[in-house]
Write a protein that holds these residues in place. Structure first.
Motif, PDB file in Angstrom:
ATOM      1  N   GLU A  13      69.079  17.393  21.677  1.00  0.00           N
ATOM      2  CA  GLU A  13      68.853  16.033  22.151  1.00  0.00           C
ATOM      3  C   GLU A  13      68.776  16.005  23.679  1.00  0.00           C
ATOM      4  N   GLU A  14      69.564  16.864  24.325  1.00  0.00           N
ATOM      5  CA  GLU A  14      69.507  16.939  25.789  1.00  0.00           C
ATOM      6  C   GLU A  14      68.113  17.337  26.254  1.00  0.00           C
ATOM      7  N   LEU A  15      67.509  18.308  25.582  1.00  0.00           N
ATOM      8  CA  LEU A  15      66.159  18.738  25.945  1.00  0.00           C
ATOM      9  C   LEU A  15      65.163  17.598  25.752  1.00  0.00           C
ATOM     10  N   ALA A  16      65.294  16.846  24.655  1.00  0.00           N
ATOM     11  CA  ALA A  16      64.381  15.729  24.405  1.00  0.00           C
ATOM     12  C   ALA A  16      64.476  14.691  25.511  1.00  0.00           C
ATOM     13  N   HIS A  37      66.449  28.622  16.891  1.00  0.00           N
ATOM     14  CA  HIS A  37      64.995  28.513  16.959  1.00  0.00           C
ATOM     15  C   HIS A  37      64.553  27.225  16.274  1.00  0.00           C
ATOM     16  N   LEU A  38      63.295  26.835  16.515  1.00  0.00           N
ATOM     17  CA  LEU A  38      62.744  25.622  15.937  1.00  0.00           C
ATOM     18  C   LEU A  38      61.774  25.931  14.796  1.00  0.00           C
ATOM     19  N   THR A  39      61.759  25.054  13.819  1.00  0.00           N
ATOM     20  CA  THR A  39      60.744  25.040  12.774  1.00  0.00           C
ATOM     21  C   THR A  39      59.655  24.042  13.187  1.00  0.00           C
ATOM     22  N   PRO A  40      58.532  23.991  12.475  1.00  0.00           N
ATOM     23  CA  PRO A  40      57.506  23.002  12.812  1.00  0.00           C
ATOM     24  C   PRO A  40      58.020  21.564  12.794  1.00  0.00           C
ATOM     25  N   SER A  41      58.778  21.200  11.775  1.00  0.00           N
ATOM     26  CA  SER A  41      59.298  19.832  11.721  1.00  0.00           C
ATOM     27  C   SER A  41      60.216  19.543  12.895  1.00  0.00           C
ATOM     28  N   GLN A  42      61.043  20.512  13.271  1.00  0.00           N
ATOM     29  CA  GLN A  42      61.951  20.310  14.401  1.00  0.00           C
ATOM     30  C   GLN A  42      61.186  20.215  15.711  1.00  0.00           C
ATOM     31  N   ALA A  43      60.133  21.009  15.870  1.00  0.00           N
ATOM     32  CA  ALA A  43      59.305  20.911  17.073  1.00  0.00           C
ATOM     33  C   ALA A  43      58.625  19.551  17.138  1.00  0.00           C
ATOM     34  N   GLY A  44      58.128  19.067  16.001  1.00  0.00           N
ATOM     35  CA  GLY A  44      57.523  17.749  15.967  1.00  0.00           C
ATOM     36  C   GLY A  44      58.510  16.644  16.278  1.00  0.00           C
ATOM     37  N   SER A  45      59.717  16.757  15.752  1.00  0.00           N
ATOM     38  CA  SER A  45      60.754  15.762  16.041  1.00  0.00           C
ATOM     39  C   SER A  45      61.131  15.769  17.518  1.00  0.00           C
ATOM     40  N   ARG A  69      58.396  13.953  19.344  1.00  0.00           N
ATOM     41  CA  ARG A  69      58.496  12.510  19.114  1.00  0.00           C
ATOM     42  C   ARG A  69      59.622  11.906  19.941  1.00  0.00           C
ATOM     43  N   SER A  70      60.795  12.540  19.932  1.00  0.00           N
ATOM     44  CA  SER A  70      61.932  12.033  20.697  1.00  0.00           C
ATOM     45  C   SER A  70      61.636  12.035  22.191  1.00  0.00           C
ATOM     46  N   ALA A  71      60.887  13.043  22.655  1.00  0.00           N
ATOM     47  CA  ALA A  71      60.548  13.148  24.079  1.00  0.00           C
ATOM     48  C   ALA A  71      59.373  12.261  24.469  1.00  0.00           C
ATOM     49  N   ARG A  72      58.714  11.672  23.484  1.00  0.00           N
ATOM     50  CA  ARG A  72      57.531  10.837  23.732  1.00  0.00           C
ATOM     51  C   ARG A  72      56.462  11.642  24.494  1.00  0.00           C
ATOM     52  N   ALA A  73      56.300  12.880  24.064  1.00  0.00           N
ATOM     53  CA  ALA A  73      55.287  13.753  24.675  1.00  0.00           C
ATOM     54  C   ALA A  73      53.894  13.265  24.326  1.00  0.00           C
ATOM     55  N   ARG A  74      52.948  13.476  25.216  1.00  0.00           N
ATOM     56  CA  ARG A  74      51.568  13.076  24.947  1.00  0.00           C
ATOM     57  C   ARG A  74      50.864  14.080  24.039  1.00  0.00           C
TER      58      ARG A  74
END
Length: 257
Positions: free
Chosen positions: A170-173, A197-205, A208-213
């Motif tokens: 969450e800190e990274l987001a 490590h991250l999975t695809p769903s975790q990378a997507g989440s 989303r949390s970071a509001r990345a473009r």
């Protein structure tokens, strides 16, 4: 600002992907985010002027992320014509200076004195580090190894955030909030995830949390090949997702790099 995903693989040998390395170019800046095995030959293959690298940023001390660094310095010492005169700056989390000095004990004193200027610095989390008058770098601690950091590169036209290796954070987001491009590790398929490590769903989440473009996925272990990580991440993110290959290019902003 241009991003080239030079190496989108991991420590696991792959015929398609070399170890982690990402090129960021803007004006006279030529930055490597990590410098894993195969980086030099991949840069030559993709027509990137490796002789002009200005900065190397190491995210953590696993050898697949820094193992080609001595090779780069050795090549700059012996394979540039005319001989290099411009400085090379090596940056990373606390312990980077100690790491390079330890490597020099094995490789030789040339690693610290290659015949052209070299600077090695530890970067403090959360403190902007100017790369030139327009571009700055920041780091944020992430859960992988004790020293692991994500890296942000900010220019007038936008911000690139590279997660390095990380577990969910969450800190990274929060730190990556509003970034124009999130370059996120995506190591293992959903259902095979591990804490660091991250999975695809975790990378997507995360995106989303970071509001990345935009979300660009990298750092693929063999287990994820043959799946569709972009589609899975896209369901969690809801925005544009690309699963990068070695040599893919992305532009932040409208300027030509």
């Amino acid at each position: 600002m241009e991003l080239v995903t030079v190496g989108t693989g991991t420590v696991a040998p792959s015929a398609r992907r070399t170890a982690p390395c990402h090129w960021v170019g803007r004006g006279e800046l030529r930055i490597l985010l990590d410098c894993g095995a195969g980086a030099l030959h991949r840069m030559a293959e993709f027509g990137l002027p490796w002789q002009q690298v200005t900065h190397v940023v190491v995210t953590h001390f696993h050898p697949d992320h820094f193992g080609e660094l001595p090779m780069l310095v050795f090549a700059l010492r012996h394979a540039t014509d005319p001989p290099r005169k411009e400085p090379l700056v090596i940056l990373g989390p606390a312990g980077t200076v100690r790491l390079v000095k330890a490597l020099a004990q094995g490789f030789g004193s040339w690693l610290l004195d290659p015949g052209s200027p070299i600077g090695i610095l530890d970067v403090r989390d959360g403190e902007p580090f100017p790369l030139n008058a327009d571009v700055s770098l920041e780091t944020c601690h992430v859960p992988h190894t004790p020293e692991s950091v994500a890296v942000g590169v900010t220019a007038p036209e936008g911000r690139l955030v590279y997660t390095g290796d990380t577990g969910p954070s969450e800190e990274l987001a929060r730190w990556a909030a509003g970034c124009d491009l999130l370059l996120a590790e995506c190591s293992l398929p959903d259902g095979q995830g591990i804490e660091i490590h991250l999975t695809p769903s975790q990378a997507g989440s995360l995106a989303r949390s970071a509001r990345a473009r935009r979300l660009v996925l990298t750092h693929f272990y063999p287990q994820i090949e043959g799946t569709d990580p972009a589609a899975v991440a896209g369901k969690a993110f809801g925005g544009e997702v690309i699963a990068a290959n070695d040599g893919d290019r992305f532009v932040i902003g409208t300027e030509t790099c």
